[in-house]
Structures are given as structure tokens and as C-alpha cells.
Scaffold this motif. Structure first.
Motif, PDB file in Angstrom:
ATOM      1  N   HIS A   1      -1.922  11.278   5.402  1.00  0.00           N
ATOM      2  CA  HIS A   1      -2.584   9.964   5.374  1.00  0.00           C
ATOM      3  C   HIS A   1      -1.757   8.932   6.148  1.00  0.00           C
ATOM      4  O   HIS A   1      -0.534   8.934   6.072  1.00  0.00           O
ATOM      5  CB  HIS A   1      -2.722   9.504   3.914  1.00  0.00           C
ATOM      6  CG  HIS A   1      -3.464   8.219   3.751  1.00  0.00           C
ATOM      7  ND1 HIS A   1      -4.834   8.145   3.793  1.00  0.00           N
ATOM      8  CD2 HIS A   1      -3.022   6.949   3.550  1.00  0.00           C
ATOM      9  CE1 HIS A   1      -5.214   6.882   3.627  1.00  0.00           C
ATOM     10  NE2 HIS A   1      -4.130   6.141   3.473  1.00  0.00           N
TER      11      HIS A   1
ATOM     12  N   GLU B   1      -7.120   0.644  -0.701  1.00  0.00           N
ATOM     13  CA  GLU B   1      -6.406   1.669   0.078  1.00  0.00           C
ATOM     14  C   GLU B   1      -5.951   2.810  -0.836  1.00  0.00           C
ATOM     15  O   GLU B   1      -6.053   3.986  -0.477  1.00  0.00           O
ATOM     16  CB  GLU B   1      -5.219   1.011   0.796  1.00  0.00           C
ATOM     17  CG  GLU B   1      -4.185   1.950   1.385  1.00  0.00           C
ATOM     18  CD  GLU B   1      -4.622   2.684   2.654  1.00  0.00           C
ATOM     19  OE1 GLU B   1      -5.817   2.680   2.975  1.00  0.00           O
ATOM     20  OE2 GLU B   1      -3.743   3.295   3.288  1.00  0.00           O
TER      21      GLU B   1
ATOM     22  N   GLU C   1      -4.972  -3.433  -1.173  1.00  0.00           N
ATOM     23  CA  GLU C   1      -4.053  -2.353  -1.546  1.00  0.00           C
ATOM     24  C   GLU C   1      -4.646  -1.498  -2.678  1.00  0.00           C
ATOM     25  O   GLU C   1      -4.287  -0.330  -2.808  1.00  0.00           O
ATOM     26  CB  GLU C   1      -2.692  -2.930  -1.957  1.00  0.00           C
ATOM     27  CG  GLU C   1      -1.945  -3.647  -0.820  1.00  0.00           C
ATOM     28  CD  GLU C   1      -2.509  -5.021  -0.463  1.00  0.00           C
ATOM     29  OE1 GLU C   1      -3.178  -5.643  -1.317  1.00  0.00           O
ATOM     30  OE2 GLU C   1      -2.293  -5.466   0.693  1.00  0.00           O
TER      31      GLU C   1
ATOM     32  N   VAL D   1      -2.427   1.754   5.928  1.00  0.00           N
ATOM     33  CA  VAL D   1      -3.077   0.618   6.620  1.00  0.00           C
ATOM     34  C   VAL D   1      -2.048  -0.426   7.053  1.00  0.00           C
ATOM     35  O   VAL D   1      -0.976  -0.541   6.453  1.00  0.00           O
ATOM     36  CB  VAL D   1      -4.114  -0.107   5.716  1.00  0.00           C
ATOM     37  CG1 VAL D   1      -5.343   0.722   5.514  1.00  0.00           C
ATOM     38  CG2 VAL D   1      -3.492  -0.534   4.393  1.00  0.00           C
TER      39      VAL D   1
ATOM     40  N   ALA E   1       0.856  -1.194   0.000  1.00  0.00           N
ATOM     41  CA  ALA E   1       0.000   0.000   0.000  1.00  0.00           C
ATOM     42  C   ALA E   1       0.889   1.240   0.000  1.00  0.00           C
ATOM     43  O   ALA E   1       0.672   2.181  -0.767  1.00  0.00           O
ATOM     44  CB  ALA E   1      -0.917  -0.011   1.215  1.00  0.00           C
TER      45      ALA E   1
ATOM     46  N   ARG F   1      -8.932   4.936  -1.619  1.00  0.00           N
ATOM     47  CA  ARG F   1      -9.263   5.806  -0.463  1.00  0.00           C
ATOM     48  C   ARG F   1      -8.335   7.010  -0.436  1.00  0.00           C
ATOM     49  O   ARG F   1      -8.753   8.141  -0.230  1.00  0.00           O
ATOM     50  CB  ARG F   1      -9.076   5.034   0.849  1.00  0.00           C
ATOM     51  CG  ARG F   1     -10.305   4.342   1.365  1.00  0.00           C
ATOM     52  CD  ARG F   1     -10.134   3.889   2.812  1.00  0.00           C
ATOM     53  NE  ARG F   1      -9.011   2.987   3.006  1.00  0.00           N
ATOM     54  CZ  ARG F   1      -9.065   1.664   2.832  1.00  0.00           C
ATOM     55  NH1 ARG F   1     -10.191   1.089   2.466  1.00  0.00           N
ATOM     56  NH2 ARG F   1      -7.993   0.919   3.021  1.00  0.00           N
TER      57      ARG F   1
END
Ligand code: EPU
Length: 421
Positions: free
Chosen positions: A227, A194, A191, A230, A24, A197
Motif C-alpha cells: 500500500h 485512508e 486519515e 496518501v 495516516a 481503505r
């Protein structure tokens, strides 16, 4: 070159905080190229791949700083060469995912073709097909892909297979295209979700990430943001298997349980007790491990990045386990090394039959790729006598200081600098 020496036989016990996800983080680093202004990334794992991506971004003209919390400012990219050179791309294939952002924001890119890698040929035809559909002019010259487009335009793209990097590359490119893109048969990996997002936080309009169809409505510009990455489902899965094969009991703090269903299901089939806790996943080894069959599949199927580790579990399980690799054509390179440690594995094409339980015995083994190396660490943790792992740089690409991570859980594992290659 470093080597790692493990004295196995100690059950791992205790708690470990799961790090940010390598795959990610790498893609979000690329996506920072799309933002106007600085992006700050938190929970970035300290890995050589992350540093390689940082070097590539610097070569492209970004200002990159920090460690664990990274800042990336792409202000200087527009005046740069917009080129990802062979030296960097050959050490890390994920470098090719700068193509989409460079093309979308700066109108051109020159990126070395990666060539094959240890686990397979890994072509990038789907990346190029998708970018061409968005209007890129593409030429292959002197080992480089040269891409140009004044302004990308939204389009329909049907991928031949759900490629993770291809989906991510084309999704990033589509964020700044004129009009709407519909990407079908896309990868659904966490991933990809993510990255979507992250891009949406930057101002993109992406829907459907995590399903087989992604729609991207192009916008004029994206902004740099703050950010947190994750947690890493593969690091968590690897340590879960370490607990299971050593007869241990470990709490994986912040393990992304919802992204790990396929791995947890296989652990449970092997009788490992997995308990979802408020802040993570507790993994307790059973008195006897059961055999387990698994076939690697695109998400939400069993991940290819956990196949080598699962094989070590199978060597300690009672009965025969059948493990089939369908994503990459050459991802059994750990098998000869595990056999040297005493594993009973027979490979036929893309299927490995593993009979267990077999006692493993420590010896000198050679890491060949990232997840193969992880399997050697796991084997070392159960083996009798010392296991010496050479070519640890493969491991350092994706596991942060594995010896420092596992020692607090009781593992007897040490790194030595300056070992022979
Ligand atoms: N493929 C094509 N053409 C393409 C793209 C892919 O034929 O244009 C094939 C590949 O050769 C492979 C399959 O499709 O057989 C899947 O490849 P994919 O593109 O999904 O993989 P990737 O994006 O290159 C990422 C991870 C890998 C992980 C795979 C599969 C990153 C940086 N890498 O690679 O991670 O194994 O998805 O889940 O995200 C690792 O971390 O150890 C690692 C290898």
C-alpha cells in the motif's frame, strides 16, 4: 540537541513534492498487526514518530525493515508480551492505537496509559468505551490498560465526540469481530478514510468511512498487503502558508486538494491565490494579505493541526483576525513565542485576536509541540534577522528534514547539531 536557524525575508518559489501523511502512516503501521503475512508500505515519511511506531512494533514481535518503503511482518507477535510500554507510549500517544488490533487478533493487550501531553489532557475514554462495547474486559492497573477478549463481537458504539484515534482503534478492532458493528458520531478525517481503505484492501468489510456512521462487518482474517500512503494534507497546508507569508509562489506536487478544502478556503479568504493544477496545488501570495477568522473543528472543518500556522499568516494580514481553538484545551503555546518575535496577539480563553500586519523580528525561540514548532519556522521565514529555533525534535516528529525541504524553494534555513536544550 539540534537547532534550526532561519534568515527570513526570501519569497519561497518553485515546486515541492508533498510527503506521505504522518497520521495516516502511523495508523496503517498499527493496522499491519492485523494482517496474516507481510505488509509493505510505500511513501512513508522519514519522521521520528514513524520510527517510534516501528520500535513499538518490533517490541511487540514484528519484523520491521526499510525506510520510505517499510515492511512489517507480524508473524512473531503471537508469542510475544503484547505490551506497549510506558517509555514508548509517553513519547507518542498514537501508540495506544495498537490496542484495537492486538485485542482483535491476539485476544489481549497491555498498553500504558499515555497521560496528558503538551496540547491537553487527551483522555482515551472513548477508545475504551468502544472496545468494551465490542466485548473487551478492561482493567486499569499500575498505569496500564489491560484488555482481554476471547472473540470480540460486533456491536453498536455511539461516540461522545468524533475522536480520530478512538474511531480508528475501534474500527480496527471491529474488523475481526463476530458480526457487524455500527459506529456512530465517528471522526470523518481523511486519515480515518485512508485507514478504512487500507483495511478493506486487507480483506475487511468497512463502509461509511468519511461519513458520521461507519459499519464494519467482521471477517475471519485479514492479509498483509502492499500500500502507498496518501500525501500529507498538513505538510501541504504548512508549506502553502509558507508561500503565502513570504510573498512566494509554490507548486505543491500531489497535495491532497480534496482533503484541504477548509484550509484552501481560509487562504482564499486572505486573498491568497490557490489554483488546482493537474498534479497539485499552486499557491501564490497576493500583494496584500487580508485578515481571516477561523475556528478549529473536526473534519471537514478547519483542522486544529493548522491553527498555529494560520496564526502566523494572521500576523501578516491587514486587520484583525480571530482564531478559536475548540479541539484541544492548550494549543496556544506558540503565542508567547510569536509575541516575542513581535506578533500582536491577545488570548482570551480559547480565542486569540491577532492584529496585523506586524513586522516580526528574529530571536531565539523554543519549540513546544509539533505544530507550534511549524509556526515558529513560518515566523522565522518572514522575520527580519536570524531566528534560532531550539528543541527541534518536536518538529522532526512530523516534518521530514524541514531545512532540506524548504532550501530548494529559496529559504535560508540551516540545522546545527549539538545546540543547548
Ligand atoms: N478525546 C476524549 N476522549 C477520547 C479521545 C479523544 O476526550 O477517548 C478528546 C481529546 O482530548 C481531544 C478531542 O477529543 O480534545 C479530539 O481528539 P482526537 O482523539 O480526535 O485526537 P487524536 O486521535 O489523539 C489525532 C491526530 C492529532 C490531531 C487530532 C485532531 C494522530 C496520530 N494524531 O489525534 O495530530 O490533532 O487527531 O485532528 O492522528 C499532530 O499531528 O500534530 C496531532 C496532534
Amino acid at each position: 540537541m539540534d537547532k534550526i536557524v532561519i534568515h527570513g525575508g526570501v519569497p519561497l518559489e518553485g515546486e515541492i513534492q508533498i510527503n506521505g501523511a504522518k497520521n495516516a502512516a502511523l495508523l496503517i503501521q498499527c493496522a499491519a498487526l492485523l494482517g496474516e503475512g507481510k505488509t509493505t508500505l510505500r511513501h512513508v515519511p522519514r519522521l521520528s514518530d514513524v520510527r517510534t511506531m516501528g520500535r513499538l512494533l518490533e517490541r511487540l514481535g514484528c519484523q520491521v525493515g526499510g525506510d520510505r518503503t517499510l515492511s512489517i511482518d507480524p508473524a512473531g507477535v503471537a508469542s510475544g508480551a503484547l505490551e506497549a510500554p510506558y517509555e514508548l507510549v509517553k513519547t507518542m500517544r498514537a501508540s495506544v492505537t495498537v490496542m484495537g488490533p492486538l485485542l482483535a487478533r491476539y485476544g489481549r493487550a497491555r498498553v500504558s496509559l499515555p497521560g496528558g501531553c503538551a496540547i491537553g489532557a487527551r483522555p482515551i475514554d472513548q477508545h475504551l468505551k468502544g472496545l468494551a462495547a465490542l466485548g473487551a474486559e478492561i482493567e486499569l492497573r499500575h498505569g496500564y490498560v489491560e484488555l482481554r477478549a476471547k472473540k470480540l463481537r460486533g456491536s453498536a458504539v455511539m461516540f461522545d465526540m468524533p475522536t480520530v484515534g478512538g474511531t480508528q482503534n475501534v474500527m480496527m478492532a471491529a474488523t475481526l469481530a463476530k458480526g457487524t458493528s455500527r459506529l456512530e458520531n465517528v471522526a470523518r478525517e481523511p486519515e480515518v478514510q485512508e485507514l478504512a481503505r487500507f483495511l478493506n484492501k486487507m480483506g475487511a468489510k468497512i463502509s461509511g468511512a468519511g461519513t458520521p456512521v461507519i459499519e464494519v462487518e467482521g471477517v475471519e482474517s485479514l492479509r498483509g498487503i502492499d500500500h502507498a500512503v496518501v500525501p500529507d494534507r498538513i505538510e501541504a497546508g504548512t508549506i502553502a502558508i509558507a508561500a503565502a507569508v513570504t510573498g512566494g509562489d509554490v507548486l505543491l506536487r500531489d497535495a491532497p486538494v480534496d482533503d484541504m478544502h477548509a484550509v484552501i478556503a481560509k487562504l482564499q479568504e486572505a486573498s491568497v491565490v490557490c489554483t488546482v493544477m493537474p498534479h497539485g496545488l499552486r499557491v501564490q501570495a497576493p500583494p496584500t494579505l487580508g485578515s481571516v477568522d477561523a475556528t478549529t473543528r473536526p473534519y471537514p472543518g478547519f483542522p486544529t493541526d493548522m491553527q498555529a500556522q494560520l496564526m502566523v499568516l494572521a500576523t501578516q494580514s491587514h486587520g484583525q483576525s480571530i482564531i478559536t481553538e475548540t479541539i484541544f484545551e492548550n494549543r496556544f503555546m506558540h503565542v508567547p513565542e510569536l509575541q516575542r518575535m513581535g506578533a500582536d496577539v491577545h488570548v482570551n480563553g480559547n480565542t486569540a485576536a491577532v492584529r496585523g500586519p506586524t513586522p516580526l523580528s528574529g530571536t531565539t525561540v523554543m519549540a513546544t509541540d509539533l505544530r507550534a514548532s511549524a509556526s515558529l519556522v513560518l515566523a522565522g521565514l518572514v522575520a527580519e534577522g536570524p531566528t534560532e529555533i531550539r528543541r527541534v525534535y518536536h518538529l522532526d516528529r512530523g516534518y521530514e528534514s524541514i531545512e532540506k525541504r524548504l532550501r530548494p524553494l529559496g529559504a535560508r534555513i540551516e540545522r546545527f547539531h549539538g545546540a543547548p536544550g
